[in-house]
Design a protein around this motif. Structure first.
Motif, PDB file in Angstrom:
ATOM      1  N   TRP A   3      17.440   1.317   1.326  1.00  0.00           N
ATOM      2  CA  TRP A   3      16.041   1.652   1.593  1.00  0.00           C
ATOM      3  C   TRP A   3      15.875   2.283   2.966  1.00  0.00           C
ATOM      4  O   TRP A   3      15.089   3.203   3.144  1.00  0.00           O
ATOM      5  CB  TRP A   3      15.161   0.417   1.438  1.00  0.00           C
ATOM      6  CG  TRP A   3      14.733  -0.246   2.715  1.00  0.00           C
ATOM      7  CD1 TRP A   3      13.673   0.105   3.490  1.00  0.00           C
ATOM      8  CD2 TRP A   3      15.353  -1.346   3.363  1.00  0.00           C
ATOM      9  NE1 TRP A   3      13.582  -0.725   4.584  1.00  0.00           N
ATOM     10  CE2 TRP A   3      14.615  -1.627   4.527  1.00  0.00           C
ATOM     11  CE3 TRP A   3      16.458  -2.151   3.075  1.00  0.00           C
ATOM     12  CZ2 TRP A   3      14.932  -2.653   5.391  1.00  0.00           C
ATOM     13  CZ3 TRP A   3      16.782  -3.177   3.936  1.00  0.00           C
ATOM     14  CH2 TRP A   3      16.042  -3.413   5.077  1.00  0.00           C
ATOM     15  N   THR A  22       0.206  -2.279  -2.728  1.00  0.00           N
ATOM     16  CA  THR A  22       0.945  -1.111  -2.251  1.00  0.00           C
ATOM     17  C   THR A  22       0.042  -0.204  -1.423  1.00  0.00           C
ATOM     18  O   THR A  22       0.374   0.165  -0.288  1.00  0.00           O
ATOM     19  CB  THR A  22       1.530  -0.336  -3.435  1.00  0.00           C
ATOM     20  OG1 THR A  22       2.202  -1.242  -4.312  1.00  0.00           O
ATOM     21  CG2 THR A  22       2.519   0.711  -2.951  1.00  0.00           C
ATOM     22  N   ILE A 129       5.707  -1.474  -6.320  1.00  0.00           N
ATOM     23  CA  ILE A 129       6.211  -2.834  -6.228  1.00  0.00           C
ATOM     24  C   ILE A 129       6.519  -3.395  -7.619  1.00  0.00           C
ATOM     25  O   ILE A 129       6.036  -2.888  -8.642  1.00  0.00           O
ATOM     26  CB  ILE A 129       5.214  -3.757  -5.497  1.00  0.00           C
ATOM     27  CG1 ILE A 129       3.885  -3.880  -6.263  1.00  0.00           C
ATOM     28  CG2 ILE A 129       4.963  -3.266  -4.081  1.00  0.00           C
ATOM     29  CD1 ILE A 129       2.911  -4.877  -5.637  1.00  0.00           C
ATOM     30  N   VAL A 156       9.703  -1.889  -4.010  1.00  0.00           N
ATOM     31  CA  VAL A 156       9.633  -3.120  -3.223  1.00  0.00           C
ATOM     32  C   VAL A 156       9.419  -4.281  -4.183  1.00  0.00           C
ATOM     33  O   VAL A 156       8.384  -4.363  -4.852  1.00  0.00           O
ATOM     34  CB  VAL A 156       8.486  -3.064  -2.193  1.00  0.00           C
ATOM     35  CG1 VAL A 156       8.441  -4.351  -1.375  1.00  0.00           C
ATOM     36  CG2 VAL A 156       8.653  -1.847  -1.280  1.00  0.00           C
ATOM     37  N   ILE A 164      14.477 -10.384   4.015  1.00  0.00           N
ATOM     38  CA  ILE A 164      14.428  -9.034   3.475  1.00  0.00           C
ATOM     39  C   ILE A 164      15.831  -8.694   3.001  1.00  0.00           C
ATOM     40  O   ILE A 164      16.793  -8.817   3.756  1.00  0.00           O
ATOM     41  CB  ILE A 164      13.947  -8.037   4.538  1.00  0.00           C
ATOM     42  CG1 ILE A 164      12.486  -8.337   4.911  1.00  0.00           C
ATOM     43  CG2 ILE A 164      14.082  -6.602   4.036  1.00  0.00           C
ATOM     44  CD1 ILE A 164      11.967  -7.520   6.072  1.00  0.00           C
ATOM     45  N   SER A 176      15.656   0.394  -3.263  1.00  0.00           N
ATOM     46  CA  SER A 176      14.942  -0.844  -3.544  1.00  0.00           C
ATOM     47  C   SER A 176      15.240  -1.872  -2.465  1.00  0.00           C
ATOM     48  O   SER A 176      16.356  -1.951  -1.950  1.00  0.00           O
ATOM     49  CB  SER A 176      15.330  -1.402  -4.913  1.00  0.00           C
ATOM     50  OG  SER A 176      14.670  -2.637  -5.150  1.00  0.00           O
ATOM     51  N   SER A 178      13.973  -6.095  -1.435  1.00  0.00           N
ATOM     52  CA  SER A 178      13.184  -7.275  -1.785  1.00  0.00           C
ATOM     53  C   SER A 178      12.693  -7.937  -0.509  1.00  0.00           C
ATOM     54  O   SER A 178      13.404  -7.991   0.496  1.00  0.00           O
ATOM     55  CB  SER A 178      13.996  -8.261  -2.625  1.00  0.00           C
ATOM     56  OG  SER A 178      15.122  -8.753  -1.912  1.00  0.00           O
ATOM     57  N   ILE A 179      11.459  -8.423  -0.570  1.00  0.00           N
ATOM     58  CA  ILE A 179      10.803  -9.005   0.594  1.00  0.00           C
ATOM     59  C   ILE A 179      10.103 -10.299   0.188  1.00  0.00           C
ATOM     60  O   ILE A 179       9.914 -10.567  -1.008  1.00  0.00           O
ATOM     61  CB  ILE A 179       9.775  -8.027   1.213  1.00  0.00           C
ATOM     62  CG1 ILE A 179       8.618  -7.771   0.241  1.00  0.00           C
ATOM     63  CG2 ILE A 179      10.456  -6.722   1.619  1.00  0.00           C
ATOM     64  CD1 ILE A 179       7.487  -6.936   0.856  1.00  0.00           C
ATOM     65  N   TRP A 192       6.326  -5.984   5.332  1.00  0.00           N
ATOM     66  CA  TRP A 192       6.034  -4.569   5.118  1.00  0.00           C
ATOM     67  C   TRP A 192       6.207  -3.765   6.404  1.00  0.00           C
ATOM     68  O   TRP A 192       6.725  -2.648   6.386  1.00  0.00           O
ATOM     69  CB  TRP A 192       4.611  -4.394   4.576  1.00  0.00           C
ATOM     70  CG  TRP A 192       4.501  -4.561   3.092  1.00  0.00           C
ATOM     71  CD1 TRP A 192       4.220  -5.718   2.420  1.00  0.00           C
ATOM     72  CD2 TRP A 192       4.684  -3.549   2.104  1.00  0.00           C
ATOM     73  NE1 TRP A 192       4.200  -5.475   1.068  1.00  0.00           N
ATOM     74  CE2 TRP A 192       4.477  -4.164   0.839  1.00  0.00           C
ATOM     75  CE3 TRP A 192       4.982  -2.200   2.152  1.00  0.00           C
ATOM     76  CZ2 TRP A 192       4.577  -3.453  -0.363  1.00  0.00           C
ATOM     77  CZ3 TRP A 192       5.070  -1.489   0.962  1.00  0.00           C
ATOM     78  CH2 TRP A 192       4.877  -2.112  -0.266  1.00  0.00           C
ATOM     79  N   ILE A 195      10.042  -3.217   6.778  1.00  0.00           N
ATOM     80  CA  ILE A 195      10.730  -2.293   5.872  1.00  0.00           C
ATOM     81  C   ILE A 195      10.245  -0.859   6.014  1.00  0.00           C
ATOM     82  O   ILE A 195      10.965   0.085   5.660  1.00  0.00           O
ATOM     83  CB  ILE A 195      10.605  -2.734   4.385  1.00  0.00           C
ATOM     84  CG1 ILE A 195       9.153  -2.675   3.903  1.00  0.00           C
ATOM     85  CG2 ILE A 195      11.217  -4.115   4.181  1.00  0.00           C
ATOM     86  CD1 ILE A 195       9.007  -2.874   2.397  1.00  0.00           C
TER      87      ILE A 195
END
Length: 212
Positions: A3, A22, A129, A156, A164, A176, A178-179, A192, A195
């Motif tokens: 990412w 988003t 997302i 996401v 993260i 991609s 993941s959070i 957010w 990233i």
């Protein structure tokens, strides 16, 4: 691709859903410069979003395919049964949803045209997302039909921990990460912010030099 390899300057950042989170986060971070047609709609099925994009948003919230399915706060929840989308913020309870429809339809047509014209003229970062690998491939194929000058798709996804994590699916043009899920519909501001570090909106004379 990773990412953070997507980081750079783009002409626009455009939300593809799945929820309002988003668009909210892109706006909060100063990356969302105009409203898109999917910003405030719930679009759980990425296959339907791919079909909508390939159709260049034709038939979005078509009056003949709308159903009122509930109420959320001061709005009707209205479902587009053709594309399986739900509106939570467009049809206020203070008037008949049918009376509100012409203004909503005009607004969404205007937003769809803004998305299409922007996508055709410059490198774009599309963000969505809660989307799987196979769904992302479908979306990427659909986006290629409207963004001939280059784009990337950033997915996401959410995990129920506080880290993260990079997800390397091995698809060119798709990244991609993941959070943490966050505590409400807005998600985790700190995740957010992390990233999207290094992402920016380019001015009209400069775009990222990274190959799209």
């Amino acid at each position: 691709m990773r990412w953070y390899d997507c980081a750079g300057a783009y002409k626009a950042f455009i939300s593809l859903g799945t929820t309002c989170q988003t668009a909210y986060q892109l706006r909060r971070l100063g990356l969302r410069r105009f409203a898109g047609p999917l910003d405030w709609l719930i679009s759980r099925n990425a296959s339907d979003v791919s079909r909508l994009i390939r159709n260049r948003f034709d038939g979005l919230l078509d009056a003949d395919r709308l159903q009122v399915v509930g109420v959320a706060q001061t709005y009707y929840i209205v479902r587009d049964t053709g594309y399986n989308l739900e509106s939570y913020h467009d049809f206020p309870l203070i008037q008949s949803w049918i009376d509100a429809y012409p203004d909503v339809a005009r607004k969404l047509r205007r937003r769809a045209q803004a998305l299409l014209s922007t996508s055709a003229s410059g490198p774009i970062c599309f963000v969505r997302i809660e989307t799987s690998e196979s769904e992302s491939l479908q979306l990427h194929g659909a986006l290629a039909s409207i963004a001939p000058r280059g784009f990337r798709l950033l997915v996401v996804n959410f995990k129920d921990d506080y880290q993260i994590r990079h997800e390397d699916w091995g698809f060119p043009g798709i990244a991609s990460v993941s959070i943490p899920r966050g505590f409400d519909w807005r998600g985790s501001d700190s995740a957010w912010r992390e990233i999207m570090r290094g992402f920016s909106v380019a001015d009209s004379h400069f775009y990222s030099t990274k190959k799209l």
